[in-house]
Design a protein around this motif. Structure first.
Motif, PDB file in Angstrom:
ATOM      1  N   ALA A   1       0.842  -1.207   0.000  1.00  0.00           N
ATOM      2  CA  ALA A   1       0.000   0.000   0.000  1.00  0.00           C
ATOM      3  C   ALA A   1       0.876   1.256   0.000  1.00  0.00           C
ATOM      4  N   PRO A   2       1.670   1.449  -1.051  1.00  0.00           N
ATOM      5  CA  PRO A   2       2.586   2.603  -1.051  1.00  0.00           C
ATOM      6  C   PRO A   2       1.858   3.938  -0.938  1.00  0.00           C
ATOM      7  N   ASN A   3       0.596   3.987  -1.385  1.00  0.00           N
ATOM      8  CA  ASN A   3      -0.160   5.253  -1.294  1.00  0.00           C
ATOM      9  C   ASN A   3      -0.510   5.596   0.150  1.00  0.00           C
ATOM     10  N   ARG A   4      -0.372   4.636   1.057  1.00  0.00           N
ATOM     11  CA  ARG A   4      -0.685   4.910   2.471  1.00  0.00           C
ATOM     12  C   ARG A   4       0.567   5.261   3.274  1.00  0.00           C
ATOM     13  N   ILE A   5       1.687   5.457   2.577  1.00  0.00           N
ATOM     14  CA  ILE A   5       2.882   6.006   3.225  1.00  0.00           C
ATOM     15  C   ILE A   5       2.888   7.504   2.948  1.00  0.00           C
ATOM     16  N   ILE A   6       2.865   8.313   4.001  1.00  0.00           N
ATOM     17  CA  ILE A   6       2.939   9.768   3.829  1.00  0.00           C
ATOM     18  C   ILE A   6       4.330  10.181   4.313  1.00  0.00           C
ATOM     19  N   GLU A   7       5.218  10.426   3.393  1.00  0.00           N
ATOM     20  CA  GLU A   7       6.596  10.781   3.759  1.00  0.00           C
ATOM     21  C   GLU A   7       6.724  12.299   3.837  1.00  0.00           C
ATOM     22  N   CYS A   8       6.952  12.807   5.041  1.00  0.00           N
ATOM     23  CA  CYS A   8       7.003  14.258   5.254  1.00  0.00           C
ATOM     24  C   CYS A   8       8.426  14.797   5.233  1.00  0.00           C
ATOM     25  N   GLY A   9       9.410  13.912   5.115  1.00  0.00           N
ATOM     26  CA  GLY A   9      10.788  14.388   5.133  1.00  0.00           C
ATOM     27  C   GLY A   9      11.187  14.873   6.517  1.00  0.00           C
ATOM     28  N   VAL A  10      12.313  15.582   6.562  1.00  0.00           N
ATOM     29  CA  VAL A  10      12.837  16.029   7.861  1.00  0.00           C
ATOM     30  C   VAL A  10      12.117  17.315   8.259  1.00  0.00           C
ATOM     31  N   ALA A  11      10.856  17.188   8.598  1.00  0.00           N
ATOM     32  CA  ALA A  11      10.012  18.344   8.943  1.00  0.00           C
ATOM     33  C   ALA A  11       8.959  17.843   9.925  1.00  0.00           C
ATOM     34  N   GLU A  12       9.391  17.639  11.164  1.00  0.00           N
ATOM     35  CA  GLU A  12       8.547  16.928  12.122  1.00  0.00           C
ATOM     36  C   GLU A  12       7.358  17.764  12.594  1.00  0.00           C
ATOM     37  N   ALA A  13       7.554  19.077  12.681  1.00  0.00           N
ATOM     38  CA  ALA A  13       6.449  19.941  13.105  1.00  0.00           C
ATOM     39  C   ALA A  13       5.316  19.851  12.088  1.00  0.00           C
ATOM     40  N   ASN A  14       5.686  19.920  10.823  1.00  0.00           N
ATOM     41  CA  ASN A  14       4.701  19.804   9.754  1.00  0.00           C
ATOM     42  C   ASN A  14       4.025  18.433   9.807  1.00  0.00           C
ATOM     43  N   ALA A  15       4.824  17.383  10.009  1.00  0.00           N
ATOM     44  CA  ALA A  15       4.288  16.017  10.026  1.00  0.00           C
ATOM     45  C   ALA A  15       3.242  15.839  11.120  1.00  0.00           C
ATOM     46  N   ALA A  16       3.511  16.398  12.302  1.00  0.00           N
ATOM     47  CA  ALA A  16       2.573  16.240  13.421  1.00  0.00           C
ATOM     48  C   ALA A  16       1.219  16.850  13.074  1.00  0.00           C
ATOM     49  N   VAL A  17       1.239  18.026  12.459  1.00  0.00           N
ATOM     50  CA  VAL A  17      -0.021  18.714  12.154  1.00  0.00           C
ATOM     51  C   VAL A  17      -0.732  18.036  10.983  1.00  0.00           C
ATOM     52  N   ILE A  18       0.035  17.527  10.034  1.00  0.00           N
ATOM     53  CA  ILE A  18      -0.570  16.771   8.934  1.00  0.00           C
ATOM     54  C   ILE A  18      -1.284  15.539   9.489  1.00  0.00           C
ATOM     55  N   CYS A  19      -0.687  14.905  10.502  1.00  0.00           N
ATOM     56  CA  CYS A  19      -1.355  13.775  11.170  1.00  0.00           C
ATOM     57  C   CYS A  19      -2.715  14.223  11.715  1.00  0.00           C
ATOM     58  N   GLY A  20      -2.735  15.409  12.334  1.00  0.00           N
ATOM     59  CA  GLY A  20      -3.989  15.936  12.866  1.00  0.00           C
ATOM     60  C   GLY A  20      -5.027  16.107  11.759  1.00  0.00           C
ATOM     61  N   GLY A  21      -4.614  16.671  10.645  1.00  0.00           N
ATOM     62  CA  GLY A  21      -5.524  16.889   9.516  1.00  0.00           C
ATOM     63  C   GLY A  21      -6.055  15.578   8.952  1.00  0.00           C
TER      64      GLY A  21
END
Lengths: 298, 324
Positions: free
Chosen positions: B53-73
């Motif tokens: 399920a490669p489409n279910r991998i959301i790779e945010c790169g080295v940007a953890e603050a962004n990743a946390a909020v994207i998780c919220g969304g």
């Protein structure tokens, strides 16, 4: 539907109605973020009373367009709209910023029906909007729509409608936050063409002019360099706002997130607020501005 | 059976983390809404997602603050994002983001954070202070696992729970296998590995293995020491902690981290308010960690921080001595 005189007049009337709600809100609270609320008010009116796909009073309708108010301190402008479209009762105008009331000091998703994001810590809204836009892409991929999505409010016809679009309203001072640009990279990577960011570029943040606080020029070029479609507009020209929203919408499918940079005036429409570029108004500043506003708008 | 309670059978060493991978794959297979959110630091089940399920991998790169909020969304739209990185990036870098864009609205986001005193990564990565800054966060459940069986069951329970959860992933000395496959893990419940009379070691994560070894040392001295495994660090199982105090009259907490704001202070608060008894907080004192590739729990870093089974036995004797 292109922006025409009749529509613009209708929206102008809505503007005045919403403004009266806002004055009532401020009467009862005597505090708020009036400057930034006034600068983005034309855009908010264009979105909520014409452009957005909504189904009031069902604020939780799954296919509604999402609105992330990243500059969440300017919630009083949105609150005044939510009352008008019937998400929230008029009574709530009396309790702005009070304990357990519907209208909290910053946008609060659980307190206020119709708010899609609890904000207040600047720089996070665009990331959240990316999450919503990404979710739309995933959901549509997992469950492709069987028929055309119904449209409830007058809205532009697109070739391939997304299940919903995500709008994010940012402040210019807020764009000092590094996270905004992390999100900008993410939106470009995942080709979030269902995401429309609108920057309320009112040129002032709390300590002073944004170009003195932290120069961001060339601003539009920055967004373009991050892979976004960018358009600069006069954020107080209703025809230009409507046409640009339509233009951005019709580009859906191009794989690019959209950024509309709206040049605005802080405190727009209220002379004393414009003069002071007031950000955070309390007490007498609110009273004076509201009195001026009532003279102008009735 | 022997001295241990049901579902406990001490076996060969096995890394607790081995339980995360199969649990993540099982849950991802069952529910297509489970997403793997990456911060350029890998994550549980990555190979399965890549292949299936490669489409279910959301790779945010080295940007953890962004990743946390994207998780919220993503969670706000009904997805179940599982994000993974070191504590310093996943949690500390994105602290305000986790508060504002995940916890305030109780979004169903799962955080798998790697931390603790051990690791070949040095002072920047070996976070011993995590519990102090995460336990104070409202709306957050915190899990910490003792072996691979508990890891798998806790991970599944985390995915079935609707709400934000942080599960700890520790490097370092590999503890023995503790539980049998039919161990009934319960979110929010501590499990008594062994009941005792003279004192109880209340341990979490890697330190449960150390507690088992310390108990063996003390048993030879004629002491009957209980071991309570706290797998849910928040909310704490107050009933089990009070019971241990009432039954044994002396408590030693044991954790792979600083006791300030950690298990030690958490248990101390429960005891003070409900069933005061002599207690000792065993863990890292007020100090950052450093590199330490110990493969057993008597290695250099364990000795430096006084975290060996022998050190824990000293703390238990100390607590018992305070009873008199």
């Amino acid at each position: 539907m292109a922006a025409n005189e009749k529509l613009i007049q209708e929206l102008r009337d809505k503007y005045v109605t919403v403004l009266r709600n806002m004055f009532e809100l401020l009467d009862n609270s005597l505090s708020g973020h009036t400057g930034g609320s006034m600068s983005m008010l034309d855009i908010i009116i264009a979105l909520y009373f014409h452009h957005l796909k909504l189904n009031p009073p069902d604020y939780d309708w799954p296919e509604r367009d999402r609105v992330v108010l990243s500059k969440a301190h300017c919630c009083e402008a949105i609150y005044s709209v939510l009352v008008e479209i019937g998400y929230v009762s008029r009574e709530s105008l009396k309790g702005y910023n009070e304990y357990r009331e519907t209208f909290q000091g910053h946008a609060d998703r659980w307190a206020t029906p119709g708010m899609d994001y609890s904000g207040g810590s600047l720089g996070q809204g665009l990331s959240f909007a990316c999450g919503l836009a990404m979710a739309e892409k995933l959901k549509t991929e997992m469950n492709p729509p069987v028929s055309e999505i119904p449209q409830f409010l007058p809205r532009l016809k697109t070739k391939h409608n997304p299940a919903y679009r995500t709008f994010c309203i940012l402040g210019d001072g807020e764009c000092n936050e590094g996270q905004v640009w992390e999100a900008a990279m993410f939106a470009n990577k995942y080709k979030l063409d269902n995401l429309i960011a609108i920057v309320d570029y009112n040129k002032f943040s709390l300590d002073g002019p944004t170009e003195e606080i932290m120069p961001m020029a060339p601003f539009a070029e920055k967004w373009a360099a991050f892979g976004w479609w960018v358009k600069e507009i006069n954020g107080h020209d209703m025809a230009e706002i409507l046409n640009t929203l339509e233009l951005a919408n019709n580009l859906y499918g191009d794989g690019k997130p959209k950024c509309i940079i709206a040049h605005t005036v802080k405190g727009h429409g209220i002379p004393s607020w414009e003069e002071t570029h007031v950000h955070l108004a309390r007490g007498i500043g609110v009273e004076v501005g509201v009195a001026e506003g009532r003279k102008i708008y009735g | 059976m022997g001295k241990y309670n049901q579902y406990v059978q001490i076996g060969e060493p096995e890394a607790p983390n081995a339980g995360f991978e199969p649990a993540m794959i099982e849950m991802a297979q069952k529910n297509e809404r489970v997403l793997l959110v990456l911060e350029d630091m890998g994550g549980p089940g990555l190979k399965w997602f890549t292949q299936n399920a490669p489409n279910r991998i959301i790779e945010c790169g080295v940007a953890e603050a962004n990743a946390a909020v994207i998780c919220g969304g993503l969670a706000s739209e009904g997805f179940i994002p599982v994000a993974h990185s070191f504590d310093f990036a996943l949690l500390a870098r994105a602290y305000n983001q986790i508060r504002q864009s995940i916890l305030v609205d109780r979004f169903n986001v799962k955080l798998v954070g790697r931390g603790g005193a051990w690791g070949d990564t040095g002072i920047s990565h070996n976070y011993v202070e995590t519990l102090g800054f995460m336990r104070c966060m409202p709306n957050l459940v915190i899990l910490s696992v003792a072996d691979a069986v508990e890891a798998k069951k806790a991970f599944i329970a985390m995915m079935q729970y609707i709400g934000p959860v942080f599960i700890r992933q520790e490097a370092g000395p590999v503890p023995p296998k503790i539980y049998t496959e039919d161990y009934p893990f319960q979110l929010g419940k501590a499990y008594s590995i062994k009941d005792g009379k003279d004192a109880t070691i209340i341990a979490t994560g890697l330190m449960v293995g150390t507690a088992i070894k310390a108990e063996e040392i003390l048993e030879k001295e004629g002491l009957d020491v209980g071991i309570l495994d706290i797998s849910t660090l928040k909310p704490l199982d107050e009933d089990a902690i009070i019971k241990a105090s009432v039954e044994t009259g002396a408590i030693v907490t044991a954790e792979n981290g600083i006791t300030i704001g950690g298990l030690g202070e958490g248990v101390a608060a429960v005891l003070c308010e409900n069933a005061p008894c002599p207690m000792v907080q065993f863990g890292v004192q007020d100090e950052f960690s450093q590199s330490g590739k110990d493969s057993d729990d008597r290695g250099k870093l364990a000795v430096h921080f006084a975290l060996t089974p022998e050190d824990l036995a000293v703390s238990v004797r100390e607590a018992i001595a305070k009873k008199k």
